[in-house]
Design a protein around this motif. Structure first.
Motif, PDB file in Angstrom:
ATOM      1  N   PRO A 348      10.239   3.048  -5.212  1.00  0.00           N
ATOM      2  CA  PRO A 348      10.386   3.564  -3.837  1.00  0.00           C
ATOM      3  C   PRO A 348       9.039   3.849  -3.177  1.00  0.00           C
ATOM      4  O   PRO A 348       8.854   3.555  -1.991  1.00  0.00           O
ATOM      5  CB  PRO A 348      11.176   4.869  -4.031  1.00  0.00           C
ATOM      6  CG  PRO A 348      11.855   4.730  -5.344  1.00  0.00           C
ATOM      7  CD  PRO A 348      10.964   3.878  -6.192  1.00  0.00           C
ATOM      8  N   CYS A 349       8.106   4.384  -3.936  1.00  0.00           N
ATOM      9  CA  CYS A 349       6.788   4.722  -3.391  1.00  0.00           C
ATOM     10  C   CYS A 349       5.960   3.461  -3.183  1.00  0.00           C
ATOM     11  O   CYS A 349       5.345   3.276  -2.134  1.00  0.00           O
ATOM     12  CB  CYS A 349       6.095   5.707  -4.337  1.00  0.00           C
ATOM     13  SG  CYS A 349       4.399   6.118  -3.897  1.00  0.00           S
ATOM     14  N   ARG A 350       5.947   2.587  -4.175  1.00  0.00           N
ATOM     15  CA  ARG A 350       5.138   1.362  -4.081  1.00  0.00           C
ATOM     16  C   ARG A 350       5.568   0.528  -2.887  1.00  0.00           C
ATOM     17  O   ARG A 350       4.755   0.114  -2.070  1.00  0.00           O
ATOM     18  CB  ARG A 350       5.277   0.554  -5.373  1.00  0.00           C
ATOM     19  CG  ARG A 350       4.447  -0.724  -5.396  1.00  0.00           C
ATOM     20  CD  ARG A 350       4.705  -1.529  -6.669  1.00  0.00           C
ATOM     21  NE  ARG A 350       6.079  -1.982  -6.754  1.00  0.00           N
ATOM     22  CZ  ARG A 350       6.927  -1.692  -7.737  1.00  0.00           C
ATOM     23  NH1 ARG A 350       6.538  -0.926  -8.733  1.00  0.00           N
ATOM     24  NH2 ARG A 350       8.154  -2.153  -7.731  1.00  0.00           N
ATOM     25  N   GLU A 351       6.863   0.277  -2.775  1.00  0.00           N
ATOM     26  CA  GLU A 351       7.372  -0.563  -1.683  1.00  0.00           C
ATOM     27  C   GLU A 351       7.397   0.207  -0.364  1.00  0.00           C
ATOM     28  O   GLU A 351       7.076  -0.330   0.691  1.00  0.00           O
ATOM     29  CB  GLU A 351       8.790  -1.055  -2.008  1.00  0.00           C
ATOM     30  CG  GLU A 351       8.890  -1.861  -3.292  1.00  0.00           C
ATOM     31  CD  GLU A 351       8.038  -3.110  -3.255  1.00  0.00           C
ATOM     32  OE1 GLU A 351       8.043  -3.804  -2.221  1.00  0.00           O
ATOM     33  OE2 GLU A 351       7.330  -3.379  -4.241  1.00  0.00           O
ATOM     34  N   GLY A 352       7.783   1.473  -0.454  1.00  0.00           N
ATOM     35  CA  GLY A 352       7.948   2.278   0.759  1.00  0.00           C
ATOM     36  C   GLY A 352       6.630   2.526   1.477  1.00  0.00           C
ATOM     37  O   GLY A 352       6.546   2.405   2.698  1.00  0.00           O
ATOM     38  N   LEU A 373      11.348   3.034  14.841  1.00  0.00           N
ATOM     39  CA  LEU A 373      11.367   4.448  14.469  1.00  0.00           C
ATOM     40  C   LEU A 373      12.484   4.718  13.468  1.00  0.00           C
ATOM     41  O   LEU A 373      12.295   5.452  12.489  1.00  0.00           O
ATOM     42  CB  LEU A 373      11.515   5.338  15.711  1.00  0.00           C
ATOM     43  CG  LEU A 373      10.342   5.275  16.697  1.00  0.00           C
ATOM     44  CD1 LEU A 373      10.560   6.261  17.843  1.00  0.00           C
ATOM     45  CD2 LEU A 373       9.016   5.571  16.010  1.00  0.00           C
ATOM     46  N   ALA A 374      13.633   4.105  13.693  1.00  0.00           N
ATOM     47  CA  ALA A 374      14.749   4.272  12.755  1.00  0.00           C
ATOM     48  C   ALA A 374      14.393   3.633  11.412  1.00  0.00           C
ATOM     49  O   ALA A 374      14.707   4.183  10.344  1.00  0.00           O
ATOM     50  CB  ALA A 374      16.013   3.640  13.330  1.00  0.00           C
ATOM     51  N   THR A 375      13.712   2.490  11.476  1.00  0.00           N
ATOM     52  CA  THR A 375      13.294   1.830  10.230  1.00  0.00           C
ATOM     53  C   THR A 375      12.358   2.742   9.439  1.00  0.00           C
ATOM     54  O   THR A 375      12.521   2.931   8.228  1.00  0.00           O
ATOM     55  CB  THR A 375      12.561   0.505  10.541  1.00  0.00           C
ATOM     56  OG1 THR A 375      13.397  -0.289  11.376  1.00  0.00           O
ATOM     57  CG2 THR A 375      12.216  -0.257   9.268  1.00  0.00           C
ATOM     58  N   LEU A 376      11.373   3.323  10.139  1.00  0.00           N
ATOM     59  CA  LEU A 376      10.409   4.201   9.467  1.00  0.00           C
ATOM     60  C   LEU A 376      11.116   5.388   8.817  1.00  0.00           C
ATOM     61  O   LEU A 376      10.860   5.724   7.651  1.00  0.00           O
ATOM     62  CB  LEU A 376       9.358   4.701  10.468  1.00  0.00           C
ATOM     63  CG  LEU A 376       8.306   3.671  10.901  1.00  0.00           C
ATOM     64  CD1 LEU A 376       7.558   4.145  12.145  1.00  0.00           C
ATOM     65  CD2 LEU A 376       7.323   3.385   9.764  1.00  0.00           C
ATOM     66  N   ASN A 377      12.021   6.019   9.579  1.00  0.00           N
ATOM     67  CA  ASN A 377      12.737   7.169   9.024  1.00  0.00           C
ATOM     68  C   ASN A 377      13.598   6.771   7.830  1.00  0.00           C
ATOM     69  O   ASN A 377      13.720   7.524   6.867  1.00  0.00           O
ATOM     70  CB  ASN A 377      13.602   7.836  10.106  1.00  0.00           C
ATOM     71  CG  ASN A 377      12.777   8.801  10.954  1.00  0.00           C
ATOM     72  OD1 ASN A 377      11.896   9.494  10.449  1.00  0.00           O
ATOM     73  ND2 ASN A 377      13.044   8.831  12.251  1.00  0.00           N
ATOM     74  N   SER A 378      14.169   5.571   7.895  1.00  0.00           N
ATOM     75  CA  SER A 378      15.034   5.164   6.790  1.00  0.00           C
ATOM     76  C   SER A 378      14.217   4.821   5.546  1.00  0.00           C
ATOM     77  O   SER A 378      14.606   5.137   4.420  1.00  0.00           O
ATOM     78  CB  SER A 378      15.944   4.011   7.247  1.00  0.00           C
ATOM     79  OG  SER A 378      15.780   2.888   6.442  1.00  0.00           O
ATOM     80  N   ILE A 383      12.355   7.193   0.015  1.00  0.00           N
ATOM     81  CA  ILE A 383      11.282   7.555  -0.923  1.00  0.00           C
ATOM     82  C   ILE A 383      11.447   8.996  -1.419  1.00  0.00           C
ATOM     83  O   ILE A 383      11.323   9.273  -2.620  1.00  0.00           O
ATOM     84  CB  ILE A 383       9.890   7.451  -0.247  1.00  0.00           C
ATOM     85  CG1 ILE A 383       9.609   6.021   0.224  1.00  0.00           C
ATOM     86  CG2 ILE A 383       8.798   7.899  -1.209  1.00  0.00           C
ATOM     87  CD1 ILE A 383       8.327   5.877   1.043  1.00  0.00           C
ATOM     88  N   VAL A 384      11.747   9.899  -0.466  1.00  0.00           N
ATOM     89  CA  VAL A 384      11.698  11.334  -0.765  1.00  0.00           C
ATOM     90  C   VAL A 384      12.654  11.712  -1.907  1.00  0.00           C
ATOM     91  O   VAL A 384      13.833  11.374  -1.881  1.00  0.00           O
ATOM     92  CB  VAL A 384      12.012  12.163   0.498  1.00  0.00           C
ATOM     93  CG1 VAL A 384      12.130  13.653   0.170  1.00  0.00           C
ATOM     94  CG2 VAL A 384      10.923  11.956   1.534  1.00  0.00           C
ATOM     95  N   ALA A 390       4.818  13.692  -6.709  1.00  0.00           N
ATOM     96  CA  ALA A 390       5.017  14.084  -5.320  1.00  0.00           C
ATOM     97  C   ALA A 390       4.347  13.150  -4.312  1.00  0.00           C
ATOM     98  O   ALA A 390       4.560  13.292  -3.110  1.00  0.00           O
ATOM     99  CB  ALA A 390       4.503  15.513  -5.126  1.00  0.00           C
ATOM    100  N   LEU A 391       3.548  12.191  -4.781  1.00  0.00           N
ATOM    101  CA  LEU A 391       2.833  11.334  -3.831  1.00  0.00           C
ATOM    102  C   LEU A 391       3.793  10.625  -2.880  1.00  0.00           C
ATOM    103  O   LEU A 391       3.533  10.510  -1.682  1.00  0.00           O
ATOM    104  CB  LEU A 391       1.947  10.316  -4.559  1.00  0.00           C
ATOM    105  CG  LEU A 391       0.997   9.516  -3.671  1.00  0.00           C
ATOM    106  CD1 LEU A 391      -0.321   9.229  -4.365  1.00  0.00           C
ATOM    107  CD2 LEU A 391       1.594   8.202  -3.176  1.00  0.00           C
ATOM    108  N   GLY A 392       4.903  10.160  -3.418  1.00  0.00           N
ATOM    109  CA  GLY A 392       5.885   9.480  -2.577  1.00  0.00           C
ATOM    110  C   GLY A 392       6.351  10.380  -1.439  1.00  0.00           C
ATOM    111  O   GLY A 392       6.318   9.992  -0.263  1.00  0.00           O
TER     112      GLY A 392
END
Lengths: 418, 166
Positions: A348-352, A373-378, A383-384, A390-392
């Protein structure tokens, strides 16, 4: 001005000379405990002081030490001097200007943890500083403050410097341990926690530079004295690294709970060029930004209050931005940083981080649409909470809070999809 | 061979870590190799791998992972400008652009005389003294803080002069 506990070099400029340090109470704390107090008594004092980890997480230091697996030896103490958070430059000043207080703090920590070996993991860019610390360690050994049978008691101690090679992720404690072992600095799956299986699979304490520099005065002046500074739950002082659009950038040691307003206007002399303040990043690139309202400016900078205001105090790397700043550009910069620094272990972090930066680049180049904006939020949402460290989570914070509070800054670059 | 020139230093590095975990010495040894010629050669990788009972591929992967290690030669001096957010707020991006123009290169390129490679890097933990850069060259890494185009030009000229006199 409040009393300086860590930045004593501001009162005593040549305290980075061992004799000056000794003449000003240096190594009194260590002498008070070696052979005179049990390790457990030292742990109890630090617990009672309420000292919390200064690296970012704010975890109670004495409690962290008490998790060490009993009766397993050798144990190690590892000092996190990999200061790399954008906006953080406090540990460097401690190591440069008041190094013996850190080294004494390390010795106190080793005594409490019953460790005979400590490694200072210093970021590679601090090359000259690492060399200076190395010389100071050799000097301490010559003068009987390190080595075998310290002060004639049953306590041996060696401190070594280990130089990193440029990787933000190595500030994360398990990645740091991997790196110290000579591997790629990638976070470990927990449990086991370092207190059970840390460096070389032995019980290990990992503490930040600033945390350990607090120990000598806690020992000599007591837990109650320390608790009298700061707030009820965040005791002591904190070094706030103040940067960005500020008249007097720099490090300021202030009691925890001091307001943003006092730091920015009384210490930092406010915003240059008569500009208005727009936003604050209180924990470098790693926590949500806060819109600079009157209410936010009056918020105390302690772990609880900043969290209640919607962000985190973290390492207290306060980046100030004035009204000329385009928050979408800020998000571009932070996503660029995390895309570069993601270690690549968790998908999730690597790709996100890659996709968030990719979309932000797109927006910066004027090619963005409102759907982005919706893409970024999704992407952020996926990732979270889904990574080993915690870097992700960090990588999403400035971006999603930026969209939440300053969407108009993003909108200015966007158009309808055709 | 590293061992021919640095036997004592190698022994001192190895002493710092438990014998069973001697792999921990790999990064200090890589720095030692890089200090010699400005990058880590294939021979050095093989030698370090041999010293620590590691596979050369394993050692090589560290060079790719950590940004301060290089497996290829660059300019004699690597000028690394921090353009991360706090520095950028204090004009570091513009500064980097101006230094590029002055050196007549793009970010990532090396000057024609092989002296300077310019790179933009992430946070160097000196945000209150931006614009700043670090220089990786002979011996180690030095910080140059609160820089202007003028002071940078003077620095570049002093290095060229110094080198011409050596």
């Amino acid at each position: 001005m409040s009393e300086l506990i860590l930045f004593r070099h501001l009162d005593i400029p040549d305290i980075n000379d061992l004799d000056v340090y000794l003449a000003n109470g240096g190594f009194k704390g260590l002498r008070e405990i070696v052979g005179k107090k049990s390790p457990q008594e030292v742990v109890d004092i630090v617990k009672a002081s309420g000292l919390r980890g200064r690296g970012g997480a704010g975890f109670p230091t004495g409690v962290k030490w008490s998790f060490l697996t009993p009766d397993v030896f050798p144990r190690y103490v590892v000092i996190n001097a990999d200061e790399s958070e954008p906006g953080a430059f406090k540990d460097r000043e401690i190591m440069e200007r008041n190094p013996y207080q850190l080294l004494e703090g390390i010795a106190i920590c080793c005594y409490a943890a019953q460790a005979q070996t400590a490694y200072i993991y210093c970021r590679g860019e601090f090359w000259d500083l690492a060399k200076e610390l190395d010389e100071k360690i050799a000097e301490l050994k010559d003068r009987g403050f390190l080595g075998k049978k310290l002060f004639g008691e049953k306590f041996d101690l060696e401190i070594y410097i280990h130089v990193g090679a440029g990787a933000y992720i190595c500030g994360e404690e398990t990645a740091l341990l991997e790196s110290l072992e000579g591997k790629l600095g990638m976070p470990r799956l927990r449990p086991p926690f370092p207190a059970a299986e840390g460096l070389f699979a032995k019980p290990t304490v990992v503490n930040n530079v600033e945390t350990l520099a607090n120990l000598p005065p806690i020992i000599t002046r007591g837990a109650d004295w320390f608790r009298s500074i700061g707030t009820e739950k965040s005791s002591g002082t904190k070094i706030f690294s103040l940067s960005g659009h500020i008249a007097k950038p720099g490090n300021y040691e202030l009691p925890l709970g001091t307001s943003f307003r006092e730091l920015i206007y009384d210490n930092g002399n406010g915003i240059p060029n008569g500009n208005a303040i727009k936003a604050i990043l209180p924990a470098g690139a790693s926590a949500p930004l806060l819109p600079a309202s009157e209410e936010i400016l009056d918020t105390g900078m302690d772990y609880e209050s900043v969290s209640k205001a919607g962000s985190q105090l973290g390492s207290a790397s306060i980046i100030v931005m004035d009204e000329t700043v385009d928050i979408s550009w800020v998000a571009y910069k932070t996503t660029k940083f995390f895309n570069h620094e993601s270690c690549g272990k968790c998908t999730p972090c690597r790709e996100g981080t890659y996709w968030m930066f990719n979309v932000m680049q797109h927006i910066k180049n004027g090619e963005g649409t409102f759907d982005d904006l919706a893409t970024l939020n999704s992407v952020a949402e996926s990732i979270v909470g889904k990574c080993l460290c915690a870097l992700g989570d960090f990588s999403t914070m400035a971006l999603t809070s930026g969209i939440e509070y300053f969407q108009e800054d993003f909108n200015a670059h966007l158009r309808e999809k055709v | 061979m590293l061992q021919d020139n640095h036997a004592t230093e190698i022994a001192q590095i190895l002493e710092r870590y438990p014998q069973a975990s001697k792999r921990a010495a790999v990064m200090p040894l890589l720095f030692l190799a890089q200090r010699e010629v400005g990058f880590i050669s294939r021979d050095a990788i093989n030698e370090i791998a041999g010293l620590l009972d590691l596979d050369p591929t394993d050692v090589g992967s560290l060079i790719g992972y950590y940004t301060l290690f290089y497996d290829k030669p660059g300019g004699k001096y690597r000028i690394q400008i921090c353009t991360d957010l706090p520095c950028a707020l204090r004009g570091a991006e513009k500064f980097s652009h101006e230094v590029c123009e002055m050196l007549n290169i793009q970010v990532g390129e090396t000057t024609e005389d092989g002296f300077f490679t310019l790179e933009e890097v992430m946070c160097l933990a000196a945000c209150d003294r931006a614009p700043l850069f670090q220089v990786q060259g002979k011996g180690g890494i030095q910080y140059h803080e609160n820089m202007t185009l003028e002071s940078t030009t003077a620095f570049i000229e002093s290095i060229r002069e110094q080198d011409a006199n050596e």
